[in-house]
Design an enzyme around this catalytic site. Structure first.
Site, mmCIF file in Angstrom:
data_model
loop_
_atom_site.group_PDB
_atom_site.id
_atom_site.type_symbol
_atom_site.label_atom_id
_atom_site.label_comp_id
_atom_site.label_asym_id
_atom_site.label_seq_id
_atom_site.Cartn_x
_atom_site.Cartn_y
_atom_site.Cartn_z
ATOM 1 N N VAL A 272 28.184 27.319 21.654
ATOM 2 C CA VAL A 272 28.763 28.317 22.568
ATOM 3 C C VAL A 272 28.862 29.701 21.933
ATOM 4 O O VAL A 272 29.692 30.515 22.337
ATOM 5 C CB VAL A 272 30.155 27.861 23.058
ATOM 6 C CG1 VAL A 272 30.033 26.655 23.961
ATOM 7 C CG2 VAL A 272 31.089 27.572 21.884
ATOM 8 N N ASP A 314 23.886 39.791 12.106
ATOM 9 C CA ASP A 314 24.822 39.210 13.067
ATOM 10 C C ASP A 314 26.198 39.858 13.034
ATOM 11 O O ASP A 314 26.985 39.681 13.966
ATOM 12 C CB ASP A 314 25.001 37.710 12.791
ATOM 13 C CG ASP A 314 23.745 36.907 13.043
ATOM 14 O OD1 ASP A 314 22.707 37.510 13.350
ATOM 15 O OD2 ASP A 314 23.803 35.667 12.930
ATOM 16 N N HIS A 446 -12.524 35.703 24.114
ATOM 17 C CA HIS A 446 -12.537 34.697 25.178
ATOM 18 C C HIS A 446 -13.069 33.372 24.618
ATOM 19 O O HIS A 446 -14.023 33.380 23.841
ATOM 20 C CB HIS A 446 -13.442 35.153 26.326
ATOM 21 C CG HIS A 446 -13.618 34.122 27.394
ATOM 22 N ND1 HIS A 446 -12.646 33.867 28.337
ATOM 23 C CD2 HIS A 446 -14.641 33.267 27.659
ATOM 24 C CE1 HIS A 446 -13.077 32.913 29.159
ATOM 25 N NE2 HIS A 446 -14.292 32.529 28.755
#
Length: 469
Positions: A272, A314, A446
């Site tokens: 959470v 953080d 490609h």
């Protein structure tokens, strides 16, 4: 560790050796600074040791097992596919060890001094570094704080042998038969999906209207469809209330639409959110300005309220992303050296390693309109891409957000195979100020998944080749 009556002097002290700290230390050393980096744990921080890297390894192993059991439509049938989970964990550990060992080598080759211990700041030029045996004073001209974050623990769900945080979930010794996950964000969806790939019966309880908040509904719907195919029960608007533990499992109580319900499982995983690690290292006493949640306030150069103390990752405002921390680490190290580097999150990507992968950068269609832009949203489906079809993984799309007036690429979203890699080209376009025409005129090999970006650019210009307008 050097011990003596006199302090060790260093230009830059980096506190924390995660993706922000070790990158900051390397860049600071490259800029000519004498650097000491200190961490009480292993080099690489949460990300390399118990987060980003091991979780992706577990997700990859789960995909391999799932593919082995589910490739009949390609003409491939495998019988008696089994998992030796101890070997999965052993392999995961080898991946981690290679990377953390690599970080140590990089720091040493850049002549950064590595110290293991805990840091306490005495003042804005002095810190004590302590281990189990001794303490040493360090004098520094500048410091970069990169102490990261830890999981939020909910009072009704204290961590235990049966109630796990993300670290505990990654270290299980066996594949659970049943698991309940509280929180349908990045970590809950990734780890819940990973164990579901191994055959675990998973229930995800999410309190909001949808999982993976921040991503468009058209993207999250694809993930929920795959989760359902894996047997995952996703319950939204579900408020978890409590847990009863036994020796063999858990019984989780939650409320859905006013009705109390329960679900039993072997383990409960609680995801959470995360809390910044800014307590108990002397920041308050030193005078570093923080908000009520312990988030450090910084300027455009990652400088705190003290002009020689920097903070990254953080512990500062913004999403807890490893690549954000690394980016900020470079900015802080360069700012210390007198460079004019400043943080600019214009092209910072968000990625979730769900199934399928989701990625976003810059503006979404809604956020662009809220910001006052008149935009076009050009979506190209993987179902029209040869490489996606040959991979048997053709669900999803690439969407470009372009400014109507000049075709400037201001954002993009990818939902589908290798979204985490494909978003880089769109991020470059956003960062470099490229237009849809720039992308359309870039020759893409490609057959590749990367062609989807070119095709979306063709569509943005009003001249699609492989789909009709």
């Amino acid at each position: 560790m050097v011990v003596g009556d006199f302090p060790v002097e260093v230009d830059t002290l980096v506190v924390g050796a995660g993706p922000g700290g070790y990158v900051a230390a390397i860049r600071a050393a490259q800029m000519g600074q004498s650097v000491t980096i200190v961490d009480k744990g292993n080099l690489g921080g949460v990300c390399l040791n118990v987060g980003c890297v091991p979780s992706k390894a577990l997700i990859s192993a789960g995909h391999r097992y799932e593919q082995a059991n589910d490739s009949e439509d390609m003409g491939i049938t495998a019988e008696n596919v089994s998992v030796d989970f101890s070997k999965v964990q052993e392999w995961k550990g080898e991946v981690v060890n290679k990377l953390t060992g690599g970080v140590e080598g990089l720091l040493k080759s850049n002549k950064a001094d590595i110290v293991k211990g805990e840091v306490y700041f005495v003042d804005q030029n002095t810190a004590k570094i302590m281990d189990d045996k001794q303490s040493q004073t360090y004098k520094f001209k500048n410091a970069i704080i990169a102490t990261g974050s830890r999981p939020v623990e909910l009072k009704p769900f204290p961590y235990s042998d049966r109630v796990l945080d993300s670290t505990g979930a990654l270290e299980l010794e066996e594949i659970p038969e049943k698991m309940v996950v509280i929180g349908g964000g990045y970590i809950g969806t990734e780890l819940g999906g990973a164990y579901a790939s191994f055959g675990t019966e998973v229930t995800i309880l999410e309190g909001t209207e949808d999982i993976l908040g921040g991503f468009e509904k058209g993207m999250t719907q694809l993930v929920k469809k795959r989760l359902k195919k894996k047997g995952v029960d996703v319950v939204t608007k579900a408020m978890a209330q409590g847990v009863e533990e036994t020796d063999n499992g858990v019984k989780v109580t939650y409320e859905e639409k006013g009705e109390e319900k329960t679900v039993e499982a072997d383990y409960l995983l609680v995801t959470v959110g995360r809390r910044p690690n800014t307590d108990e290292i002397g920041l308050d006493e030193m005078g570093v300005e923080m908000d009520d949640n312990g988030v450090i306030k910084i300027d455009k150069q990652c400088r705190t309220s003290l002009d020689n103390i920097y903070a990254i990752g953080d512990i500062v405002e913004g999403p807890p992303l490893a690549h954000k921390a690394s980016y900020e680490g470079k900015i802080a190290a360069e700012a210390i050296s007198g460079e004019k580097s400043e943080i600019d999150y214009l092209g910072i990507p968000a990625v979730v390693f769900s199934d399928p992968e989701l990625a976003s950068v810059g503006h979404s269609e809604d956020s662009a309109k809220e910001a006052g832009f008149e935009v076009d949203a050009s979506k190209f489906p993987f179902g029209a891409n040869g490489r996606a079809l040959s991979l048997n993984d053709s669900e999803g799309f690439v969407k470009l957000i372009t400014r109507q007036s000049d075709g400037l690429v201001i954002g993009g979203q990818v939902a589908g195979p290798n979204a985490s890699d494909l978003i880089a080209e769109i991020g470059l376009a956003v960062e470099a100020g490229m237009t849809a025409e720039d992308l359309a005129l870039t020759i893409h090999a490609h057959p590749t998944l990367g062609e989807t970006v070119m095709e979306a650019a063709d569509l943005a210009m009003g001249m699609p080749i492989h789909i009709t307008k």
